[in-house]
Design an enzyme around this catalytic site. Structure first.
Site: not given
Ligand code: CMP
Length: 199
Positions: A157, A154, A168, A53
């Site tokens: 990724h 969600n 990554e 991340y």
């Molecule tokens: P992911 O696709 O795993 O990669 C980045 C992650 O950051 C994303 O999923 C979300 O879970 C998190 N994320 C991105 N934007 C936000 C936000 N505005 N608020 C909270 N979590 C976020």
């Protein structure tokens, strides 16, 4: 025209594994024409999740800023500064990703990065379109996740740019674990000359 061959990194997060959605989700990428060239089932360490991340420190602040913008749009008052908020989100993401087994894989194909993002749908499940992985299988939201002090669940990724996918893929796979093979479907997807498909 030569096709724009790209690789992208996908993670099926612990919620996707726990909900028995592995096959359902992977099938969507296979069906669209993307090729799986690496795959593993793994419980990430906290270090690995953090490395995934946080590509650089600026990203923590950027994530905080994105979150503040979103909250303001929804009329939510924000007290934290972007760095504190970004760090809080990262901590939650790391905790979630390392909480159980995930499936990591690399997809290859024409414009694989944006095609994969299109199939995945937007990050916030409340906004992800019907027909996308998140639109079809999640009902979580940033608001609910924030209230419970956890990452939004969600499911998945997918890398968001060429730089991110290179970075990554290195976090999850050694070069010798990636197999750029030919498969029979390549011809119908990419061959320049299909004047006689029986040849
Ligand atoms: P992911 O696709 O795993 O990669 C980045 C992650 O950051 C994303 O999923 C979300 O879970 C998190 N994320 C991105 N934007 C936000 C936000 N505005 N608020 C909270 N979590 C976020």
């Amino acid at each position: 025209m030569k096709f724009q061959k790209e690789k992208t990194l996908v993670l099926l997060k612990p919620d996707a594994v726990q909900r028995n959605l592995i096959g359902e989700i992977i099938g969507r990428f296979e069906r669209v024409g993307l090729k799986i060239i690496a795959m593993k089932f793994v419980v990430p360490t906290k270090d690995q999740a953090f490395k995934h991340y946080v590509k650089n420190d600026a990203e923590i602040v950027a994530l905080g800023n994105r979150s503040i913008e979103g909250k303001k749009k929804s009329g939510i008052e924000v007290k934290e500064d972007p760095k504190t908020l970004g760090q809080q989100i990262i901590d939650r993401l790391v905790r979630f990703l390392s909480s159980g087994p995930v499936v990591a894989f690399v997809l290859e194909g024409n414009q694989a990065i944006s095609i994969t993002r299109k199939l995945v749908g937007s990050t916030e499940p409340l906004q992800s379109a019907v027909g996308t992985v998140r639109g079809d299988y999640t009902i979580d939201s940033y608001t609910l996740a924030d209230n419970d002090n956890r990452a939004v669940r969600n499911l998945i990724h997918a890398s968001s740019s060429q730089f991110d996918s290179g970075y990554e893929i290195d976090v999850w796979f050694k070069p010798e674990e990636i197999y750029s093979y030919n498969n029979v479907r390549d011809r119908i997807l990419y061959d320049v000359n299909l004047d006689n498909i029986n040849d």
